[in-house]
Scaffold this active site. Structure first.
Site, PDB file in Angstrom:
ATOM      1  N   MET A  96       0.561  -1.284  -0.068  1.00 57.17           N
ATOM      2  CA  MET A  96      -0.072   0.049  -0.041  1.00 57.17           C
ATOM      3  C   MET A  96       0.554   1.459   0.052  1.00 57.17           C
ATOM      4  O   MET A  96       0.491   2.367  -0.417  1.00 57.17           O
ATOM      5  CB  MET A  96      -0.789  -0.090   1.210  1.00 57.17           C
ATOM      6  CG  MET A  96      -1.902  -1.055   1.371  1.00 57.17           C
ATOM      7  SD  MET A  96      -3.010  -0.905   2.723  1.00 57.17           S
ATOM      8  CE  MET A  96      -3.934  -2.365   2.715  1.00 57.17           C
ATOM      9  N   CYS A  97       2.016   1.152   0.731  1.00 52.61           N
ATOM     10  CA  CYS A  97       2.965   2.537   0.785  1.00 52.61           C
ATOM     11  C   CYS A  97       4.001   2.089  -0.254  1.00 52.61           C
ATOM     12  O   CYS A  97       4.581   0.952  -0.473  1.00 52.61           O
ATOM     13  CB  CYS A  97       3.600   2.493   2.093  1.00 52.61           C
ATOM     14  SG  CYS A  97       2.208   2.937   3.398  1.00 52.61           S
ATOM     15  N   THR A  98       4.494   3.018  -1.033  1.00 54.12           N
ATOM     16  CA  THR A  98       5.691   3.040  -1.864  1.00 54.12           C
ATOM     17  C   THR A  98       7.002   3.037  -0.964  1.00 54.12           C
ATOM     18  O   THR A  98       7.484   3.999  -0.438  1.00 54.12           O
ATOM     19  CB  THR A  98       5.839   4.359  -2.762  1.00 54.12           C
ATOM     20  OG1 THR A  98       4.590   4.393  -3.540  1.00 54.12           O
ATOM     21  CG2 THR A  98       6.675   4.011  -3.846  1.00 54.12           C
TER      22      THR A  98
END
Length: 676
Positions: free
Chosen positions: A536-538
């Site tokens: 979900m997070c880069t």
């Protein structure tokens, strides 16, 4: 008889003059400190009657320069104002590059050169147009908005000195009739700042002295000038050079001169000035000259104009923010077209880490129109990685990212045209049910808004964090012929690329470059559902995003500086430029090459320039996809959103897959197995 004394000029510099000098220094003069032509003006002096004291208050006219002083000579300025009493004088202006040069300049030589210019116009051209010539030197501290300057009004010294006869200056109404004064008033104007006058009220140019007074006795000859001094005793500074002019050209008739100090119909004066006998022999040698202006302390020295306290901070910022760019142009790249960059309207799809850094870099390049689009809100993890957000933006559920980022850009520089839009971009693999009217209406509105935004901008940056979210902007950008810059991050790698123009727009002999999807053999699909936290997070190294963002912005500026724009041919992969040729000689942008793809590897601190050809069956930029969109609009997009196989059928990827399977089946495999 009393020695004739003169009222010196008092200079007034309009703030517009310094603003114009700032532009001139950066855009034209640069490091050139050669004198340039300039004009100034003054009018007749006047006096005001004080009702309380019953006395006249003397108001000498100032010598002024303004923003138009650099525009042309005195003749041009005077012609624009018609028959006014404003006198326009020519001069020269020299701006030094450092304060030390200004302080240590050989001011005597500079002054004498100007005085010689006036003297030559008298003895060689018999012209009076240079008699009020002036000189201005300056140093402009453009960072602090301080301007050091010093005026000089060269005037020749008479030896012996002129004297005013005992009866002094008389009001003209005691000498001329009302009709004669009206006639003189109608003939005196800027083109005749120095003139000759007959007893009958006829006026001629001072250059006509000999012919005008051909049959007039010397004691009846009157010379006049527009007098900036209202002092009843001391005439204005221009009279000094008028008398020097007469003595140099007509020595036999000018030991005694009637002088008309013209101001208006009621306050003008007439008097006789003379030289005591015996007079020296006539010579064409230039007399000595004086004329450096004194500062407010009454000393011979420079003045300083500090504009910073009186300037609007927004205007200060407007002049300062582009200083580095303009210095870059005149010191290093004269061919750099900053207007092309500043005029580019940039649409940033994504206001996260990449979006924030791209926006800041665009501002640094002078871009003034930035629009941000994002669907999310600022969270507590954002401010440390995304430089347009602060802790307060995360409170109460977080501010909308796009609008918040736009407002922060305006705080950084109020002159920016920044707007933000909260918008969710419809994506392939994320179905929109036709039976859900609300969802359908929202999708239509989002597509319509995105189409409007792409249409109204010149460059589109794809800065989102999912693959499928880039598909619709890719289609819209290709359809409308926009510059599309794509940036994507890995852990310690990044990709920055420009999308090529669509197939039908490729110039003859040109090469069609690929888009983000041209290497794919499957259509974009849902990559967001059921993602784990790390997905979900880069997850990237902190330094990667600013490097990729800066690279994306530099790629845009290189495109804008190239004469072919987005049609520019990319360099061969990892090719080197010829060391003895300039970028322009090799057909590149003035900023260098215009690559197609830059793949960065932070672990190796290395970049690769790659080239990828456009794919005829691409789901993002092929003619089949673009023509279907242009024909059916939202209907075509809805099918792409809802049907996973639609884009593959439309582009021909499904046929390609079948062809690949058929080729594999046609291969005769060796089925003999080794014995173990």
């Amino acid at each position: 008889m009393p020695i004739l004394q003169f009222a010196p000029f008092s200079s007034v510099v309009s703030p517009a003059f310094w603003h114009k000098l700032t532009d001139l220094k950066i855009d034209v003069l640069r490091l050139d400190d050669a004198p340039v032509g300039i004009s100034g003006s003054y009018g007749p002096g006047r006096s005001v009657h004080d009702r309380e004291t019953g006395q006249d208050i003397v108001m000498n006219a100032s010598f002024s320069v303004d923003g138009e002083s650099f525009a042309g000579g005195a003749d041009t300025a005077a012609g624009q104002h018609g028959a006014t009493r404003t006198v326009y004088a020519t001069g020269s202006f020299k701006n030094f590059n450092t304060i030390e040069e200004f302080k240590n300049a050989d001011k005597n030589k500079l002054f004498n050169d100007e005085a010689q210019e006036i003297w030559q116009s008298i003895v060689a051209s018999r012209s009076a147009k240079q008699l009020t010539r002036f000189f201005l030197i300056s140093y402009a501290d453009l960072k602090k908005y301080k301007y050091y300057y010093w005026f000089a009004f060269p005037a020749f010294v008479s030896k012996p000195a002129w004297e005013i006869e005992a009866d002094g200056w008389k009001n003209v109404r005691t000498v001329f009739s009302a009709d004669q004064l009206a006639s003189i008033d109608g003939q005196v104007h800027a083109d005749r700042q120095f003139f000759v006058v007959s007893k009958q009220g006829k006026v001629g140019a001072i250059e006509e002295y000999e012919a005008f007074f051909a049959s007039v006795p010397a004691h009846e000859r009157i010379v006049g000038f527009i007098d900036p001094s209202a002092d009843p005793v001391n005439p204005g500074w221009p009279l000094r050079n008028l008398l020097a002019y007469l003595r140099a050209l007509y020595p036999a008739h000018t030991t005694s001169v009637q002088v008309l100090r013209w101001r208006d119909l009621t306050s003008s004066q007439l008097g006789t000035v003379s030289l005591p006998a015996p007079l020296p022999s006539t010579t064409t040698d230039r007399p000595s000259a004086v004329g450096w202006e004194r500062n407010p302390q009454g000393k011979l020295g420079a003045r300083v104009a500090d504009l910073a306290p009186m300037m609007d901070p927004t205007r200060l910022a407007a002049q300062a923010v582009d200083l580095n760019l303009k210095l870059m142009r005149w010191r290093i790249l004269p061919a750099l077209d900053l207007e092309k960059v500043s005029g580019a309207r940039c649409l940033l799809l994504g206001a996260g880490t990449l979006g924030c850094y791209v926006a800041r870099s665009l501002m640094g390049w002078g871009v003034r129109t930035i629009t941000l689009v994002d669907s999310s809100r600022v969270s507590f993890s954002n401010p440390v990685r995304q430089p347009l957000f602060e802790f307060e933006d995360c409170l109460d559920g977080g501010k909308p990212k796009a609008e918040c980022a736009a407002e922060r850009l305006k705080k950084i520089y109020p002159g920016i045209n920044a707007t933000g839009h909260t918008l969710s971009i419809p994506m392939p693999g994320h179905p929109i049910s036709p039976t859900n009217p609300t969802a359908l209406a929202e999708a239509k509105a989002s597509v319509r808004k995105l189409e409007e935004l792409v249409e109204s901008h010149d460059a589109v940056f794809l800065l989102m964090d999912s693959r499928e979210s880039r598909w619709l902007p890719t289609v819209l950008g290709a359809s409308r012929g926009k510059i599309v810059i794509n940036a994507a991050l890995g852990f310690d790698t990044f990709l920055v690329m420009r999308h090529g123009v669509r197939a039908r727009d490729v110039k003859e002999g040109g090469r069609r470059l690929g888009c983000y999807y041209c290497n794919d053999i499957v259509a974009p699909s849902d990559s967001l559902t059921d993602r784990t936290l790390d997905q979900m997070c880069t997850v990237t190294r902190p330094g990667l995003a600013p490097i990729a963002a800066a690279t994306a912005v530099e790629l845009l500026t290189s495109i804008l500086q190239h004469p072919e724009g987005n049609h520019a041919s990319p360099p061969a992969p990892n090719s080197d430029l010829h060391p003895t040729q300039s970028y322009a000689e090799q057909g590149e942008s003035v900023l260098g090459v215009v690559p197609h793809q830059i793949r960065g590897f932070l672990a190796q601190f290395r970049n690769l320039n790659l080239v990828g050809d456009g794919f005829g069956r691409c789901t993002g930029c092929s003619e089949a996809v673009l023509e279907a969109y242009e024909k059916d609009g939202f209907g075509m997009l809805l099918e792409a959103f809802n049907d996973q196989g639609y884009l593959e059928r439309l582009s021909g990827l499904d046929e390609l897959a079948k062809e690949g399977e058929a080729a594999l089946e046609a291969v005769e495999w060796d089925e003999e197995a080794d014995d173990f």
